[in-house]
Design a protein around this motif. Structure first.
Motif, PDB file in Angstrom:
ATOM      1  N   ARG A 417      37.377  37.989  42.566  1.00 30.25           N
ATOM      2  CA  ARG A 417      36.976  36.994  43.559  1.00 30.25           C
ATOM      3  C   ARG A 417      35.918  37.545  44.498  1.00 30.25           C
ATOM      4  N   LEU A 418      35.198  36.612  45.102  1.00 33.16           N
ATOM      5  CA  LEU A 418      34.097  37.011  45.976  1.00 33.16           C
ATOM      6  C   LEU A 418      34.560  36.981  47.432  1.00 33.16           C
ATOM      7  N   ARG A 419      33.762  37.588  48.288  1.00 35.95           N
ATOM      8  CA  ARG A 419      34.185  37.741  49.679  1.00 35.95           C
ATOM      9  C   ARG A 419      34.033  36.477  50.501  1.00 35.95           C
ATOM     10  N   HIS A 420      33.223  35.568  50.025  1.00 33.32           N
ATOM     11  CA  HIS A 420      32.949  34.382  50.833  1.00 33.32           C
ATOM     12  C   HIS A 420      32.731  33.197  49.902  1.00 33.32           C
ATOM     13  N   SER A 421      33.244  32.044  50.305  1.00 31.41           N
ATOM     14  CA  SER A 421      33.208  30.894  49.393  1.00 31.41           C
ATOM     15  C   SER A 421      31.785  30.445  49.075  1.00 31.41           C
TER      16      SER A 421
END
Ligand code: SAH
Length: 471
Positions: A417-421
């Motif tokens: 997953r990434l740190r920010h949407s």
């Protein structure tokens, strides 16, 4: 047809010059549909009123490219209401201000001032509801009074004509751009032929504010007279300008403080103070380059700008962001309204996109892109590359972006997953290096790669930093 715009601002007569008209004289010009006059009924130190008077020649309209039909060719409301023709008149009178240019007082172009716009007669088939949907998201308070069809025969009912008053804090260019685009949208019976050129006008004068407008689809549809191909190309180009922004208001409804708002972007990142370390690393790279000028591309809420102001050697600083909300926060952070003139002379903040060539971005020693590139998807990233490395072409470009390998450190994030949407990608160090080498080869810059934050074996540090120097 008359409209007036009153501006409340210190040294208000200057605003007349911003509109590119001498407040002591009357400006008169013919345009395609009639005659337009600009004059100043009121000029005081703290406010100025400019009036735009148009005389539409209804018979002349018949000869135009978008001729009306039969009897309504000669008997129609066009001369008496604000419509698309008023937009044409606005453009005739204020073309330079609409384009956001001014030779005498360029520093006041981005100043937000209180405007009161009086439109005595507006034709609007969508009523007050439509007007509110169009103007309130732009920060106006709207007052509308509906007029009867005939004041001697009230039983005939109400007309689609309104007297409208708009009040809001705007820049000169925005207030004119809003009227230019939205008057024809209200009117819905545009009296000129709509073609590709109209899409350009819409994007020129709508640009950044339209990209963020919740009713941009409705606006594009009505402005472009429901021409489907024009509408979809306009919306696509607007989408390229649009970026999701952090909500300013938290779930509990209270406004976030500057600090909390700043933290939201980084809330999921491990390590307190990482953003601070990142900014310090960027500052070090700025100092090392002996730069006198800096452009902060995607400046967000202005944290780097705030630090850059303390660097006395930087005599010209520009912050650019596509989001007006972010820019409003940056101004608040920098105490824009009360900034001492000596500081104010060194810095400017403008709304703009990194996806389009923009001369304002050229001529800087250093450009910084701090946590910006990962917000751009592939086609936009390559547009940005050309805008920055080919067109703006600063001596040094400083880029920071997350190191995806480090994400394993944050439990709920894992490595997938990434740190920010809103991040479109996060690169491993190898991916980052490959991109940087491609930039270096394509645009003739030397590149060095650094890590930001404590590095660990295998996964490296939380953030990556690239410094590009023109060869
Ligand atoms: N540099 C700031 C903000 C990083 S967040 C900081 O370090 O705090 C990313 C920023 O990039 C946002 O403010 C967003 O509005 C801006 N941005 C995204 N796409 C953009 C584009 N195409 N043109 C200009 N700014 C853009």
């Amino acid at each position: 047809m008359l409209i007036t715009l009153t501006c409340y601002a210190p040294n208000a007569p200057e605003v007349g010059y911003l509109l590119a008209k001498n407040p002591d004289s009357v400006f008169e010009r013919e345009f395609s549909a009639g005659q337009v006059w600009v004059f100043y009924p009121e000029v005081a130190e703290d406010h100025i009123t400019v009036a735009l008077l148009t005389e539409i020649d209804p018979v002349g309209l018949v000869r135009g490219p978008a001729a009306l039909t039969q009897l309504d060719q000669y008997v129609n409301d066009r001369p008496y209401v604000s419509t698309s023709l008023t937009s044409v008149a606005l453009h005739t009178a204020f073309a330079t201000a609409l384009a956001g240019r001014n030779k005498e007082r360029p520093e006041r172009l981005n100043e937000r001032m209180r405007w009161v716009v009086a439109l005595p007669a507006v034709a609007c088939d969508g009523g007050e509801d439509l007007m509110a949907r169009l103007f309130t998201p732009l920060g106006y308070t709207l007052t509308a009074t509906r007029h009867p069809l005939d004041s001697s025969f009230l039983a005939w009912g109400a007309s689609d004509i309104y007297s409208v008053r708009l009040e809001g804090e705007q820049t000169v260019r925005d207030v004119l751009g809003h009227l230019y685009v939205l008057l024809p949208v209200l009117d819905n019976s545009k009296h000129y032929y709509v073609d590709r050129e109209e899409t350009e006008k819409l994007l020129d004068h709508g640009g950044a504010w339209l990209a963020l407008h919740p009713e941009r689809e409705l606006i594009a549809r009505r402005y472009l007279r429901y021409k489907r191909t024009l509408i979809s190309s306009a919306l696509e180009r607007l989408a390229a300008l649009d970026v999701p922004i952090e909500p300013e208001v938290e779930a509990n409804g209270s406004e976030t403080s500057d600090e909390a708002a700043g933290a939201s972007e980084l809330a999921r990142e491990p390590g307190v103070g990482l953003h601070e370390q990142r900014l310090q690393a960027v500052l070090a790279a700025i100092r090392e380059s002996n730069a006198h000028s800096l452009v902060d591309l995607g400046c967000g809420e202005g944290k780097l700008l705030q630090l850059a102001l303390k660097e006395r050697q930087l005599t010209r600083i520009l912050g650019v962001d596509v989001s007006s909300l972010a820019l409003a926060r940056a101004r608040r952070r920098l105490h824009w309204e009360t900034m001492p003139p000596a500081q104010r002379a060194r810095i400017d903040i403008v709304q703009g996109s990194l996806l389009y060539r923009d001369n304002r971005l050229a001529g800087f020693d250093v450009a910084a892109l701090v946590e910006v590139i990962e917000h751009l998807d592939a086609p936009r990233l390559s547009a940005m590359e050309r805008v920055v490395f080919e067109h703006a072409r600063p001596r040094r470009v400083i880029v920071t972006t997350p190191n995806r390998e480090y994400n394993v450190h944050w439990e709920t994030l894992g490595s997938e997953r990434l740190r920010h949407s809103d991040h479109r990608f996060e690169w491993t160090r190898a991916e980052g290096r490959a991109w940087a080498e491609r930039m270096s080869a394509t645009y003739h810059y030397e590149v060095t790669q650094q890590e930001i934050g404590a590095a660990e074996p295998e996964i490296g540090a939380p953030s990556q930093l690239f410094i590009f120097d023109q060869r």
